[in-house]
Design an enzyme around this catalytic site. Structure first.
Site, short mmCIF file in Angstrom:
data_model
loop_
_atom_site.label_atom_id
_atom_site.label_comp_id
_atom_site.label_asym_id
_atom_site.label_seq_id
_atom_site.Cartn_x
_atom_site.Cartn_y
_atom_site.Cartn_z
N THR A 391 0.69 -1.34 0.10
CA THR A 391 0.00 -0.10 0.08
C THR A 391 0.83 1.40 -0.12
O THR A 391 0.36 2.27 -0.59
CB THR A 391 -0.91 0.03 1.17
OG1 THR A 391 -0.17 0.05 2.45
CG2 THR A 391 -2.03 -1.16 1.10
N ASP A 392 2.04 1.28 0.58
CA ASP A 392 3.01 2.34 0.73
C ASP A 392 3.36 2.79 -0.60
O ASP A 392 3.26 3.95 -1.01
CB ASP A 392 3.84 2.21 1.80
CG ASP A 392 4.59 3.31 2.59
OD1 ASP A 392 3.99 4.49 2.23
OD2 ASP A 392 5.68 3.27 3.17
#
Length: 643
Positions: A391-392
């Site tokens: 997700t980052d």
């Protein structure tokens, strides 16, 4: 921490940085980064860790009896150069010795031919013995020592390969641990089931690192807590040690077959299993245990993946923990776009096109175990790691695409946005690779003495996802953003800072959260924003910079403090303060002055300290790209606000 009143006096006496000086620095750094862009549009910088990985890579060749003298000499030189003043080897630059890292480094150097009587080896041995000796090492180090016959296998916590036969609802199913734990542990289960014995052609041992003979050691547990979970799992470990030899052979073979299938399905070509060093090494060892010759297609692929991590430069040879091209490219694209420079924008577009080609659209990764039916759409950290987008990285990529051209990149943005929203955990936060990966009891099993078996939601990753959603126009009134902001509100520390899981540490976490709050339209006057800004201001160093080292991850140690200022952490603090509405504060001018004075001949920045984290208190990282890119981002924003 320095006296706040004294630093205030210093601030008011200092003139603002000149517009020309700031603009010149932005232009030079921009040109330097564009020169470093690869022909196909991406960027990749070195990613460095402590001496553990080069030591393990050197010892791997002794396990397999495949020693390359030239490579070994280079690795040994690197390891020697990382020895600390206390005689041991630290986990991060300037840190105190870590006994597990030190034992591996000593073992590797002895295997490479260093005499135990050499001064550096004697200092290392004395430091290790003074801290209890090699018996006090962590689980993964003990597994290595067991492979070399230095300790009995009973010193290693029981982890039967039969866990691969457990149903998905089982408390110990592999879906309940993190991506990195999963890819490391599954092949290791096969290795442990075979009780691998290193070939060790030179017959090297390290008996001198034990305070008593290993066969006499009674308690090998790293966690001797009297807590309920720890006590229960120690008893379970003893029971498993007794039962494991009697487990049915057919069940064991079924479990091994499942583990091998898991690995081969995720072998990931020459980018390697999980695209991280520990998993890749264990895959090589697993194939070795299974009797596959080095030229077997799977075994050969796994070995080539490892070789791809080796950095060979004049006077510098070491092994990286993984490669970071997607992360590096996304950060640099955002930094370049902050400048407003047409050439920078063109370079960022080339980088964005390279990134779009690497969006994962057709692989249902392990994240789908918790989110079945969610369409894929994320990016991985490495060149290729299709089962494990995070997700980052995805949020950082989307922010660059959004700033460039929402029409041109509309479909990639939409797919990524939907995947990010689908990965939000029930508590409103985001983990890096998995959703709902919060089975805290698993961190108490003896095998998890590193305490990093899980991937729970964290403030820094949640902040990046909130920031991405806000940049896409989803403000505080939209459900995912509101839930993310509520998570951040709960996670703010009592002193006003936020914990940084993936960057060091509270400086990183606080910057990340302030950027998210600002993007989501939280007023600068909000209490949370003001408290965070004051925390950053209170931790500015006398030279105008900010610096925090890895010791802040241990309870009771100071937060936001370190031995020296660093370019990357100074940039984070400046970006955080500007996001909090403090762009006109004299402390920001002093921070900018620090960055201007710290440039190298190329117009970029470099730093010795590690400012990133793999696992807090266990594994730290130095992204060579951080110092080269984040300061440009901060100076460009400062110029836009002030010049």
């Amino acid at each position: 921490m320095q006296d706040h009143n004294a630093s205030t006096t210093l601030r008011v006496q200092r003139a603002e940085p000149s517009a020309k000086t700031v603009s010149d620095a932005v232009a030079e750094a921009t040109d330097a980064l564009i020169r470093r862009q690869q022909a196909d549009g991406h960027w990749v910088f070195e990613l460095e860790a402590d001496a553990t990985i080069p030591s393990e890579y050197l010892l791997l060749h002794h396990i397999l009896d495949e020693i390359d003298p030239e490579l070994e000499a280079g690795l040994a030189a690197f390891i020697r150069g990382r020895q600390g003043k206390d005689g041991g080897w630290p986990l991060f630059f300037g840190g105190a010795m870590d006994i597990s890292c030190s034992v591996k480094a000593y073992f590797a150097l002895k295997a490479a031919g260093d005499s135990p009587d050499a001064p550096h080896m004697r200092r290392a041995r004395e430091a290790i013995l003074a801290r209890g000796g090699a018996a006090r090492c962590n689980v993964f180090t003990r597994i290595l020592l067991a492979q070399f016959g230095q300790i009995p296998w009973r010193a290693v916590p029981a982890m039967p390969v039969e866990v691969m036969n457990l149903p998905p609802w089982s408390p110990f199913h592999i879906s309940r641990i993190s991506y990195w734990s999963r890819t490391v542990v599954v092949p290791l289960l096969v290795v442990m089931a075979h009780r691998l014995r290193a070939r060790n052609p030179r017959g090297i041992g390290i008996a001198e690192l034990f305070t008593e003979p290993p066969e006499r050691v009674r308690n090998w547990h790293s966690n001797n807590s009297r807590g309920g979970w720890a006590t229960l799992f120690r008893a379970l470990d003893a029971a498993l040690h007794a039962v494991e030899p009697r487990l049915p052979a057919n069940g064991r073979q079924t479990a091994i077959d499942r583990a091998v299938r898991f690995v081969t399905e995720r072998l990931n070509g020459e980018d390697g299993l999980g695209a991280i060093f520990p998993a890749m090494v264990n895959a090589v060892l697993m194939f070795h245990c299974l009797g596959m010759p080095p030229d077997h297609p799977d075994a050969a692929t796994a070995r080539r993946a490892l070789r791809g991590l080796v950095v060979r430069q004049p006077g510098r040879v070491y092994c990286q923990p993984c490669l970071s091209p997607v992360w590096d490219t996304a950060i640099i694209c955002n930094a370049l776009l902050e400048t407003g420079n047409p050439q920078a924008r063109a370079a960022a577009r080339r980088g964005a096109d390279w990134l779009v080609d690497r969006q994962i659209l057709d692989v249902e990764g392990d994240w789908a175990w918790q989110r079945p039916g969610l369409a894929s759409g994320g990016w991985a950290f490495q060149y290729n790691n299709a089962h494990y987008p995070d997700t980052d990285d995805t949020a950082m990529v989307v922010m660059a695409l959004q700033r460039l051209d929402t029409e041109r990149y509309g479909e990639p943005i939409r797919r990524a946005r939907d995947w990010i929203v689908g990965m939000q955990s029930r508590n409103g936060g985001w983990g890096a690779f998995d959703a709902e990966n919060q089975h805290d009891f698993l961190n108490h099993i003896p095998f998890a003495d590193h305490g990093a078996l899980l991937d729970p939601p964290t403030s820094d990753v949640t902040a990046r996802c909130v920031m991405m959603l806000a940049r896409l126009g989803e403000g505080r009134d939209t459900v995912p953003t509101r839930r993310g902001l509520t998570f951040l509100e709960r996670e703010q520390e009592s002193d006003g800072s936020w914990f940084g899981r993936w960057g060091t540490n509270y400086v990183y976490g606080t910057w990340s959260a302030l950027e998210a709050l600002n993007a989501a339209g939280v007023p600068h006057s909000a209490v949370a924003v003001q408290r965070a800004a004051q925390w950053l201001l209170a931790h500015q160093r006398p030279d105008g910079g900010w610096g925090e080292d890895g010791a802040s991850y241990w309870a009771g140690n100071p937060r936001g403090e370190g031995a020296v200022s660093t370019a990357s952490q100074t940039a984070w603090a400046l970006l955080g303060l500007m996001a909090a509405g403090k762009g006109n504060h004299p402390a920001v001018d002093r921070g900018v002055d620090y960055l201007l004075s710290a440039r190298d001949a190329e117009g970029l920045w470099s730093e010795e300290p590690f400012t990133a984290v793999g696992f807090p208190r266990v594994f730290y990282l130095k992204y060579h790209g951080y110092a080269a890119s984040f300061p440009l981002w901060a100076l460009a924003r400062y110029r836009a606000l002030r010049v």
